[in-house]
Design a protein around this motif. Structure first.
Motif, PDB file in Angstrom:
ATOM      1  N   ALA A  23       0.809  -1.088  -0.061  1.00 36.99           N
ATOM      2  CA  ALA A  23      -0.204  -0.113   0.034  1.00 36.99           C
ATOM      3  C   ALA A  23       0.813   1.227   0.017  1.00 36.99           C
ATOM      4  N   ARG A  24       2.084   1.087   0.057  1.00 38.37           N
ATOM      5  CA  ARG A  24       2.940   2.213   0.105  1.00 38.37           C
ATOM      6  C   ARG A  24       3.380   3.085  -0.933  1.00 38.37           C
ATOM      7  N   THR A  25       3.094   2.685  -2.304  1.00 39.49           N
ATOM      8  CA  THR A  25       2.975   3.501  -3.407  1.00 39.49           C
ATOM      9  C   THR A  25       2.123   3.305  -4.320  1.00 39.49           C
ATOM     10  N   ARG A  26       1.968   4.191  -5.184  1.00 39.36           N
ATOM     11  CA  ARG A  26       0.808   3.898  -6.519  1.00 39.36           C
ATOM     12  C   ARG A  26       1.205   3.297  -7.470  1.00 39.36           C
ATOM     13  N   ALA A  27       0.586   3.064  -8.733  1.00 40.86           N
ATOM     14  CA  ALA A  27       0.939   2.737  -9.719  1.00 40.86           C
ATOM     15  C   ALA A  27       2.014   3.482 -10.533  1.00 40.86           C
ATOM     16  N   ASP A  28       1.844   4.765 -10.463  1.00 39.09           N
ATOM     17  CA  ASP A  28       2.841   5.459 -10.775  1.00 39.09           C
ATOM     18  C   ASP A  28       4.125   5.865  -9.994  1.00 39.09           C
TER      19      ASP A  28
ATOM     20  N   ASN B 294       9.175  14.376  -4.775  1.00 40.12           N
ATOM     21  CA  ASN B 294       7.827  14.590  -5.717  1.00 40.12           C
ATOM     22  C   ASN B 294       6.735  14.565  -4.761  1.00 40.12           C
ATOM     23  N   HIS B 295       6.472  13.948  -3.703  1.00 39.06           N
ATOM     24  CA  HIS B 295       5.410  14.094  -2.753  1.00 39.06           C
ATOM     25  C   HIS B 295       5.290  15.229  -2.131  1.00 39.06           C
ATOM     26  N   LEU B 296       6.243  15.796  -1.726  1.00 37.75           N
ATOM     27  CA  LEU B 296       6.562  16.925  -0.851  1.00 37.75           C
ATOM     28  C   LEU B 296       6.091  18.128  -1.867  1.00 37.75           C
ATOM     29  N   THR B 297       6.686  18.077  -3.099  1.00 36.97           N
ATOM     30  CA  THR B 297       6.203  19.230  -4.041  1.00 36.97           C
ATOM     31  C   THR B 297       4.709  19.191  -4.270  1.00 36.97           C
ATOM     32  N   LEU B 298       4.182  18.114  -4.411  1.00 28.07           N
ATOM     33  CA  LEU B 298       2.687  17.816  -4.679  1.00 28.07           C
ATOM     34  C   LEU B 298       1.891  18.526  -3.638  1.00 28.07           C
ATOM     35  N   ARG B 299       2.352  18.238  -2.396  1.00 25.76           N
ATOM     36  CA  ARG B 299       1.654  18.747  -1.182  1.00 25.76           C
ATOM     37  C   ARG B 299       1.683  20.239  -1.119  1.00 25.76           C
ATOM     38  N   ALA B 300       2.893  20.874  -1.640  1.00 25.59           N
ATOM     39  CA  ALA B 300       2.878  22.415  -1.755  1.00 25.59           C
ATOM     40  C   ALA B 300       2.062  22.782  -2.854  1.00 25.59           C
ATOM     41  N   ALA B 301       2.278  22.146  -3.861  1.00 28.75           N
ATOM     42  CA  ALA B 301       1.055  22.419  -5.049  1.00 28.75           C
ATOM     43  C   ALA B 301      -0.303  22.532  -4.570  1.00 28.75           C
TER      44      ALA B 301
END
Length: 389
Positions: free
Chosen positions: A222-227, A371-378
């Motif tokens: 469950a830790r990562t998505r398909a991408d 990428n995860h942190l950048t997405l949260r910022a966005a």
């Protein structure tokens, strides 16, 4: 039994004990490792047709012969050869597990952590240099040099100064944290090695480490998505967690805790077990998790443990309490900024959280985290723009 089955199964399990037996008899580590590899090749060629009654004894005898041949062929080893007592008699070998000795040699204090991990994977794990290089995403020649240096250091070191138990456990912990890449799953390899160490030593901290591995590994699906993007713990689909691994990990942990010799890996496993026990993120027992972090801080004094405790306090007592605990720590700690961003977001301070997420992304230790942190910022910036329009 096929050659393939031997190569990937039983033969591989015998490697540590055979190598350790040669070292115990006086063979230097580097040459012994070469001798064991030669013996394994001979086993692959001969065992499918006629497997010996005592496979380990056969390998030790054959490897010793190979070692003697190698020693004789190099003048630099003639002095060592004089100290040899001769070829051991063929026949059954006493069931003494030498694997533990090999763990300690691979965790020798003269080695860097990176070299110790690589040597452990090669000597104890039985992985090839190519496989280890793929796992570390470095050229095979680079890994070969690294392993050769490590073997030389261990061969030249005094054998009465092996690594201590904490170093052995730390090396396995580092192996697990390497995760997986290519065709080698280092997390699964660490679990396999931890099982061996636990069975060999009976140490409750080794059992605690094994339990920790199992509990973390259970959440992997469950830790990562398909991408390939990260899924935070609170957002993971708990239905795909490996309940069999969770049950095994909890059972091992309970037995270790019952021995009343608490250590840091048992504490970390207890925290992981509380996360695994919650059916939903909202049901997580954060109060008890904070208590376990108090134990961990008391045992280790680790700044990282204090950082994780601050986040847990933020969940148990509210984000402002978490930020207050975080303020007592060094802002240069890894993931400090990301933790601050999360707690500010929880506290409703969206603008500050968004800026901190940007800063945390710049300091991220890997691409998935960045990428995860950048997405949260966005997401937060978009929320702010929506409120301003």
């Amino acid at each position: 039994m096929t050659a393939d089955a031997l190569d990937t199964g039983r033969l591989r399990d015998l490697i540590p004990g055979v190598l350790a037996a040669l070292v115990h008899r006086g063979a230097d580590f580097a040459t012994a490792e070469d001798a064991v590899q030669e013996a394994l090749l001979r086993a692959v060629d001969t065992w499918p047709g006629r497997q010996p009654n005592d496979p380990k004894g056969w390998l030790i005898t054959t490897a010793w012969r190979c070692f003697v041949d190698l020693a004789r062929s190099e003048s630099a080893r003639r002095n060592r050869e004089l100290r040899m007592s001769g070829e051991p008699a063929a026949g059954p070998v006493a069931p003494v597990d030498e694997t533990l000795r090999l763990y300690f040699l691979c965790a020798h204090p003269s080695l860097t952590p990176t070299s110790a991990v690589a040597l452990t994977l090669r000597a104890v794990g039985g992985l090839t240099t190519r496989q280890i290089a793929q796992a570390y995403l470095v050229p095979e020649a680079t890994m070969a040099q690294r392993i050769s240096r490590a073997k030389r250091i261990v061969s030249e070191a005094r054998l009465d100064t092996p690594g201590d138990p904490r170093t052995v456990l730390r090396v396995l912990y580092l192996v697990f944290n390497e995760g997986y890449s290519g065709d080698i799953d280092l997390a699964a390899e660490a679990i396999r090695l931890a099982r061996q160490l636990t069975a060999t030593t009976g140490d409750p901290e080794a059992a605690g480490l094994l339990a920790l591995f199992l509990l973390h590994h259970a959440r992997r699906p469950a830790r990562t998505r398909a991408d390939g993007s990260l899924v935070p713990l609170a957002e993971q689909n708990r239905e795909v967690w490996r309940r069999d691994l969770i049950a095994e990990g909890v059972t091992i942990l309970q037995a270790a805790l019952a021995r009343d010799r608490l250590g840091e890996y048992q504490v970390q496993a207890a925290i992981a077990a509380l996360h695994a026990d919650a059916q939903t993120a909202e049901e997580t027992d954060w109060v008890q998790i904070v208590e376990w972090y108090d134990e961990l801080v008391g045992l280790t004094g680790s700044p990282i443990a204090r950082l994780n405790r601050a986040v847990a306090v933020g969940e148990a007592d509210g984000p402002r309490a978490g930020l207050a605990a975080l303020a007592e720590l060094d802002p240069k700690l890894p993931r400090y900024t990301a933790s601050a961003a999360y707690l500010h977001e929880r506290a409703g301070d969206t603008a500050t959280a968004a800026q901190l997420y940007v800063e945390a992304a710049d300091r991220a230790q890997n691409l998935a985290e960045r990428n995860h942190l950048t997405l949260r910022a966005a997401v937060l910036h978009q929320r702010l723009m929506g409120h301003g329009s």
